[in-house]
Design a protein around this motif. Structure first.
Motif, PDB file in Angstrom:
ATOM      1  N   ILE A   1       0.769  -1.182  -0.108  1.00 10.76           N
ATOM      2  CA  ILE A   1      -0.016  -0.077  -0.003  1.00 10.76           C
ATOM      3  C   ILE A   1       0.899   1.267  -0.076  1.00 10.76           C
ATOM      4  N   GLN A   2       0.389   1.994  -0.910  1.00  7.77           N
ATOM      5  CA  GLN A   2       1.465   3.410  -0.830  1.00  7.77           C
ATOM      6  C   GLN A   2       0.752   4.553  -0.401  1.00  7.77           C
ATOM      7  N   PHE A   3       1.486   5.342   0.525  1.00  5.33           N
ATOM      8  CA  PHE A   3       0.972   6.626   1.327  1.00  5.33           C
ATOM      9  C   PHE A   3       1.795   7.767   0.946  1.00  5.33           C
ATOM     10  N   PRO A   4       1.124   8.799   1.008  1.00  4.91           N
ATOM     11  CA  PRO A   4       1.846   9.936   0.847  1.00  4.91           C
ATOM     12  C   PRO A   4       2.721  10.271   2.212  1.00  4.91           C
ATOM     13  N   ASN A   5       3.657  10.806   2.217  1.00  4.23           N
ATOM     14  CA  ASN A   5       4.514  11.020   3.399  1.00  4.23           C
ATOM     15  C   ASN A   5       5.130  12.529   3.449  1.00  4.23           C
ATOM     16  N   PRO A   6       4.312  13.326   3.460  1.00  2.00           N
ATOM     17  CA  PRO A   6       4.918  14.714   3.422  1.00  2.00           C
ATOM     18  C   PRO A   6       5.498  15.271   4.658  1.00  2.00           C
ATOM     19  N   LYS A   7       5.322  14.845   5.784  1.00  2.00           N
ATOM     20  CA  LYS A   7       5.849  15.123   7.087  1.00  2.00           C
ATOM     21  C   LYS A   7       7.064  14.102   7.384  1.00  2.00           C
ATOM     22  N   LYS A   8       7.327  13.130   6.706  1.00  2.00           N
ATOM     23  CA  LYS A   8       8.226  12.104   7.010  1.00  2.00           C
ATOM     24  C   LYS A   8       8.004  11.351   8.221  1.00  2.00           C
ATOM     25  N   GLN A   9       6.733  11.141   8.522  1.00  2.00           N
ATOM     26  CA  GLN A   9       6.582  10.387   9.651  1.00  2.00           C
ATOM     27  C   GLN A   9       6.893   8.974   9.551  1.00  2.00           C
ATOM     28  N   LEU A  10       6.778   8.463   8.404  1.00  2.00           N
ATOM     29  CA  LEU A  10       6.846   6.857   7.875  1.00  2.00           C
ATOM     30  C   LEU A  10       8.373   7.058   7.692  1.00  2.00           C
ATOM     31  N   ILE A  11       9.124   5.947   8.278  1.00  2.00           N
ATOM     32  CA  ILE A  11      10.490   5.901   7.982  1.00  2.00           C
ATOM     33  C   ILE A  11      10.759   4.282   7.544  1.00  2.00           C
ATOM     34  N   THR A  12      11.663   4.164   6.686  1.00  2.00           N
ATOM     35  CA  THR A  12      11.899   2.926   6.023  1.00  2.00           C
ATOM     36  C   THR A  12      12.374   1.886   7.249  1.00  2.00           C
ATOM     37  N   GLY A  13      11.697   0.865   7.174  1.00  2.00           N
ATOM     38  CA  GLY A  13      12.117  -0.215   8.257  1.00  2.00           C
ATOM     39  C   GLY A  13      11.177  -0.120   9.510  1.00  2.00           C
ATOM     40  N   MET A  14      10.409   0.809   9.621  1.00  2.00           N
ATOM     41  CA  MET A  14       9.603   0.898  11.056  1.00  2.00           C
ATOM     42  C   MET A  14       8.301  -0.088  10.939  1.00  2.00           C
ATOM     43  N   SER A  15       7.706  -0.463  12.182  1.00  2.00           N
ATOM     44  CA  SER A  15       6.936  -1.471  12.311  1.00  2.00           C
ATOM     45  C   SER A  15       5.601  -0.611  12.432  1.00  2.00           C
ATOM     46  N   CYS A  16       4.517  -1.360  11.854  1.00  2.00           N
ATOM     47  CA  CYS A  16       3.273  -0.638  12.117  1.00  2.00           C
ATOM     48  C   CYS A  16       2.142  -1.923  11.982  1.00  2.00           C
ATOM     49  N   VAL A  17       1.053  -1.347  12.230  1.00  2.00           N
ATOM     50  CA  VAL A  17      -0.217  -2.322  12.017  1.00  2.00           C
ATOM     51  C   VAL A  17      -1.106  -1.550  11.077  1.00  2.00           C
ATOM     52  N   LEU A  18      -1.661  -2.307  10.225  1.00  2.00           N
ATOM     53  CA  LEU A  18      -2.380  -2.044   9.156  1.00  2.00           C
ATOM     54  C   LEU A  18      -3.824  -2.558   9.476  1.00  2.00           C
ATOM     55  N   LYS A  19      -4.768  -1.792   9.515  1.00  2.00           N
ATOM     56  CA  LYS A  19      -6.162  -2.099  10.091  1.00  2.00           C
ATOM     57  C   LYS A  19      -6.933  -1.930   8.901  1.00  2.00           C
ATOM     58  N   VAL A  20      -7.665  -3.142   8.429  1.00  2.00           N
ATOM     59  CA  VAL A  20      -8.439  -3.281   7.458  1.00  2.00           C
ATOM     60  C   VAL A  20     -10.014  -3.545   7.757  1.00  2.00           C
ATOM     61  N   LEU A  21     -10.894  -2.474   7.467  1.00  2.00           N
ATOM     62  CA  LEU A  21     -12.345  -2.724   7.735  1.00  2.00           C
ATOM     63  C   LEU A  21     -12.900  -4.247   7.204  1.00  2.00           C
ATOM     64  N   ASN A  22     -13.443  -4.929   8.326  1.00  2.00           N
ATOM     65  CA  ASN A  22     -13.742  -6.278   8.386  1.00  2.00           C
ATOM     66  C   ASN A  22     -15.241  -6.235   7.304  1.00  2.00           C
ATOM     67  N   GLN A  23     -15.114  -7.062   6.398  1.00  2.00           N
ATOM     68  CA  GLN A  23     -16.240  -7.257   5.477  1.00  2.00           C
ATOM     69  C   GLN A  23     -17.788  -7.519   6.120  1.00  2.00           C
ATOM     70  N   GLN A  24     -17.703  -7.994   7.344  1.00  2.00           N
ATOM     71  CA  GLN A  24     -18.899  -8.241   8.001  1.00  2.00           C
ATOM     72  C   GLN A  24     -19.268  -7.170   8.864  1.00  2.00           C
ATOM     73  N   SER A  25     -18.609  -6.217   9.021  1.00  2.00           N
ATOM     74  CA  SER A  25     -18.924  -4.952  10.013  1.00  2.00           C
ATOM     75  C   SER A  25     -20.308  -4.442   9.537  1.00  2.00           C
ATOM     76  N   GLY A  26     -21.091  -4.088  10.531  1.00  2.00           N
ATOM     77  CA  GLY A  26     -22.507  -3.497  10.328  1.00  2.00           C
ATOM     78  C   GLY A  26     -23.251  -3.931  11.501  1.00  2.00           C
ATOM     79  N   VAL A  27     -24.633  -4.221  11.464  1.00  2.00           N
ATOM     80  CA  VAL A  27     -25.541  -4.508  12.335  1.00  2.00           C
ATOM     81  C   VAL A  27     -25.359  -5.890  12.816  1.00  2.00           C
ATOM     82  N   GLN A  28     -24.903  -6.450  14.007  1.00  2.00           N
ATOM     83  CA  GLN A  28     -24.888  -7.665  14.308  1.00  2.00           C
ATOM     84  C   GLN A  28     -25.426  -7.820  15.717  1.00  2.00           C
ATOM     85  N   VAL A  29     -25.496  -9.099  16.099  1.00  2.00           N
ATOM     86  CA  VAL A  29     -25.976  -9.514  17.391  1.00  2.00           C
ATOM     87  C   VAL A  29     -25.066  -9.445  18.301  1.00  2.00           C
TER      88      VAL A  29
END
Length: 376
Positions: free
Chosen positions: A269-297
């Motif tokens: 995934i490509q991100f703009p990095n104007p403030k240079k917050q993302l540095i090569t090699g750093m760890s992160c967690v990508l949160k992807v919206l679950n397809q079953q999100s919505g009204v559930q019991v």
């Protein structure tokens, strides 16, 4: 002797029978289990699948010299952003400058020989028309002319080669990016193609790589090239300190093949990095919206019990607790999503679970005996 054993067996058997019957009577006399219940409810459940990721540069190059020699110049500050074409290192250029000048001189000499050969060939051809010269002399002149032309081409190639080596002795930035800590110092001897000088990498835009299971390939392929992020909350990038990155990104590419050992595939995934917050090699967690999100019991998380990898809840049916096998989704706060096994409005037991059995009698609230004891 035999009669004495017979007399002993009778009382022992009677005692055993009484002991077996007594627990049953005690069990039958047990009071209902005091429980609390909460109705299962339908509500909006927005949750994300989490994937560990690594920040990588879209362009990253190890700088190595294409010519050998001693390092005579370093023209940058370590850690700075350098512009494309900026001189970074210089290899001793004197012998390459001399070789270039020699190549130019060889070219001039070859061109002069070509001019002389051309004139000789023209003169002999003119004399041949007047039948004033032998044919062999003409042929020799033509052959000398062809040889002179080849020598000129060879000399030109020598000039190009010498100019290339001279240019390679000054190492420039191949693109705009941040340069790292120099791996060599002034005066170091540099070998062709083997000595690592430094590494330069681009910063904006930048990318995050993560891996997904092969069964999710179609899910991510369908989003390839689409802008996702803060606007629609499809993707959220959590940095190592827990903060959310505020720039939207897009799926740049899904890798060409699945790793046959792990059954996973890489997604970038490509991100703009104007403030240079993302540095090569750093760890992160990508949160992807679950397809079953919505009204559930939803039911309270504490109502879930686990047995041999399966999940259950107790549902109150008047004075009886029935155990229901459920399929659970992700946890949302202090509640958990129930995908199947419970419907909206079912009364779910949340307290007293450790004393309950399937079909056991229950009493909602504190037992009567305890209440009377408290009044006394």
């Amino acid at each position: 002797m035999n009669k004495r054993y017979v007399y002993l067996i009778g009382p022992v058997a009677l005692l055993a029978w009484v002991s077996c019957k007594q627990p049953a009577k005690q069990n039958a006399a047990l009071p209902p289990t005091a429980v609390n219940v909460v109705a299962a409810e339908k509500a909006s459940a927005i949750y994300y699948d989490q994937y560990p990721g690594t920040v990588i540069a879209l362009n990253s190059v190890e700088l190595r010299s294409q010519v050998a020699g001693y390092l005579t110049g370093i023209f940058f500050k370590e850690g700075d952003v350098v512009e494309k074409g900026k001189p970074l290192y210089e290899i001793d250029r004197r012998k390459y400058q001399s070789a270039y000048l020699q190549a130019q001189a060889n070219l001039s000499s070859a061109e002069a020989s070509l001019v002389r050969s051309q004139k000789d060939a023209d003169r002999y051809n003119q004399l041949l028309k007047q039948d004033a010269v032998a044919k062999q002399l003409v042929d020799n002149a033509v052959a000398t002319l062809a040889s002179s032309k080849s020598q000129v081409e060879s000399a030109r190639a020598g000039v190009v080669s010498a100019k290339t080596d001279l240019d390679y002795s000054l190492i420039r930035a191949p693109f705009t990016g941040r340069i790292g800590i120099s791996q060599v110092k002034l005066g170091a001897q540099i070998s062709t193609g083997t000595t690592l000088l430094n590494t330069i990498s681009s910063e904006d835009p930048i990318a995050v790589d993560f891996v997904v299971d092969e069964k999710d390939i179609s899910r991510f392929s369908s989003m390839e090239g689409k802008t996702v992020g803060k606007a629609d909350s499809t993707f959220m990038l959590a940095l190592s300190d827990g903060t959310l990155y505020q720039q939207p990104g897009k799926i740049l590419v899904v890798d060409r093949g699945v790793d046959n050992q792990s059954g996973t595939i890489k997604v970038r995934i490509q991100f703009p990095n104007p403030k240079k917050q993302l540095i090569t090699g750093m760890s992160c967690v990508l949160k992807v919206l679950n397809q079953q999100s919505g009204v559930q019991v939803l039911v309270p998380y504490k109502a879930i019990t686990e047995q041999m990898g399966e999940f259950f809840v107790f549902v109150s049916q008047d004075t009886i607790a029935k155990q229901h096998k459920v399929q659970v989704g992700p946890r949302v706060g202090n509640k958990i999503v129930i995908l199947s096994g419970v419907k909206e409005g079912d009364k779910i037991v949340t307290e007293g679970l450790n004393r309950l059995r399937d079909g056991g009698k229950i009493q909602i609230g504190a037992p009567a005996q305890q209440t009377q004891g408290q009044q006394k």
